[in-house]
Design a protein around this motif. Structure first.
Motif, PDB file in Angstrom:
ATOM      1  N   TYR A   1      -2.849 -36.802 -10.173  1.00 41.64           N
ATOM      2  CA  TYR A   1      -2.930 -35.393 -10.577  1.00 41.64           C
ATOM      3  C   TYR A   1      -2.919 -34.473  -9.349  1.00 41.64           C
ATOM      4  O   TYR A   1      -2.136 -33.511  -9.301  1.00 41.64           O
ATOM      5  CB  TYR A   1      -4.203 -35.182 -11.398  1.00 41.64           C
TER       6      TYR A   1
ATOM      7  N   PHE B   1       0.315 -32.123  -9.227  1.00 37.73           N
ATOM      8  CA  PHE B   1       0.076 -30.789  -9.793  1.00 37.73           C
ATOM      9  C   PHE B   1       0.618 -29.646  -8.931  1.00 37.73           C
ATOM     10  O   PHE B   1       1.214 -28.709  -9.478  1.00 37.73           O
ATOM     11  CB  PHE B   1      -1.411 -30.584 -10.093  1.00 37.73           C
TER      12      PHE B   1
ATOM     13  N   ALA C   1       4.202 -28.904  -9.832  1.00 34.19           N
ATOM     14  CA  ALA C   1       4.544 -28.814 -11.249  1.00 34.19           C
ATOM     15  C   ALA C   1       5.387 -27.585 -11.585  1.00 34.19           C
ATOM     16  O   ALA C   1       6.405 -27.701 -12.277  1.00 34.19           O
ATOM     17  CB  ALA C   1       3.286 -28.844 -12.102  1.00 34.19           C
TER      18      ALA C   1
ATOM     19  N   LEU D   1       2.006 -36.185 -15.853  1.00 33.37           N
ATOM     20  CA  LEU D   1       1.028 -35.185 -15.403  1.00 33.37           C
ATOM     21  C   LEU D   1       0.362 -34.518 -16.606  1.00 33.37           C
ATOM     22  O   LEU D   1      -0.864 -34.337 -16.621  1.00 33.37           O
ATOM     23  CB  LEU D   1       1.707 -34.139 -14.509  1.00 33.37           C
TER      24      LEU D   1
ATOM     25  N   SER E   1      -3.561 -34.785 -17.391  1.00 31.06           N
ATOM     26  CA  SER E   1      -4.289 -33.521 -17.231  1.00 31.06           C
ATOM     27  C   SER E   1      -5.413 -33.393 -18.251  1.00 31.06           C
ATOM     28  O   SER E   1      -6.444 -32.787 -17.965  1.00 31.06           O
ATOM     29  CB  SER E   1      -3.340 -32.325 -17.320  1.00 31.06           C
TER      30      SER E   1
END
Length: 107
Positions: free
Chosen positions: A43, A47, A50, A80, A84
């Protein structure tokens, strides 16, 4: 040689073999079988990319097959999204109070 990811995302290429999972149920199984340390590492690395990744993917027509490198990027983004929930909501790989339940979709 085929690229694993588009050039702009090559720093994430080492994650493709493990996390660019096409099947949604397999992504779910990956999440519930991982430790939070492993989920957080994924993550935290993905992230920050993203928003740019989604913008990059959205350049393509979804009615056409994506090139393999873009499909891998899409699958990393799907993973992801899947992890999340564990990071942002539950603080654990599984839904709280779900014990060892594994959800399976029937069609």
């Amino acid at each position: 040689m085929t690229m694993l990811l588009p050039d702009a995302f090559s720093a994430l290429a080492h994650l493709v073999d493990e996390w660019a999972i096409e099947d949604g149920h397999q992504r779910y199984l990956k999440r519930v079988s991982c430790t939070m340390d492993k989920i957080l590492a994924f993550y935290n690395e993905v992230f920050p990319h993203a928003e740019n990744a989604v913008a990059y993917i959205n350049q393509y027509d979804y009615q056409q097959a994506l090139p393999p490198d873009v499909a891998n990027l899409r699958n990393l983004m799907y993973s992801l999204i899947t992890v999340s929930l564990a990071v942002e909501l539950w603080g654990q790989p599984r839904v709280k109070h779900s014990a060892n339940t594994i959800l399976t979709r029937l069609s």
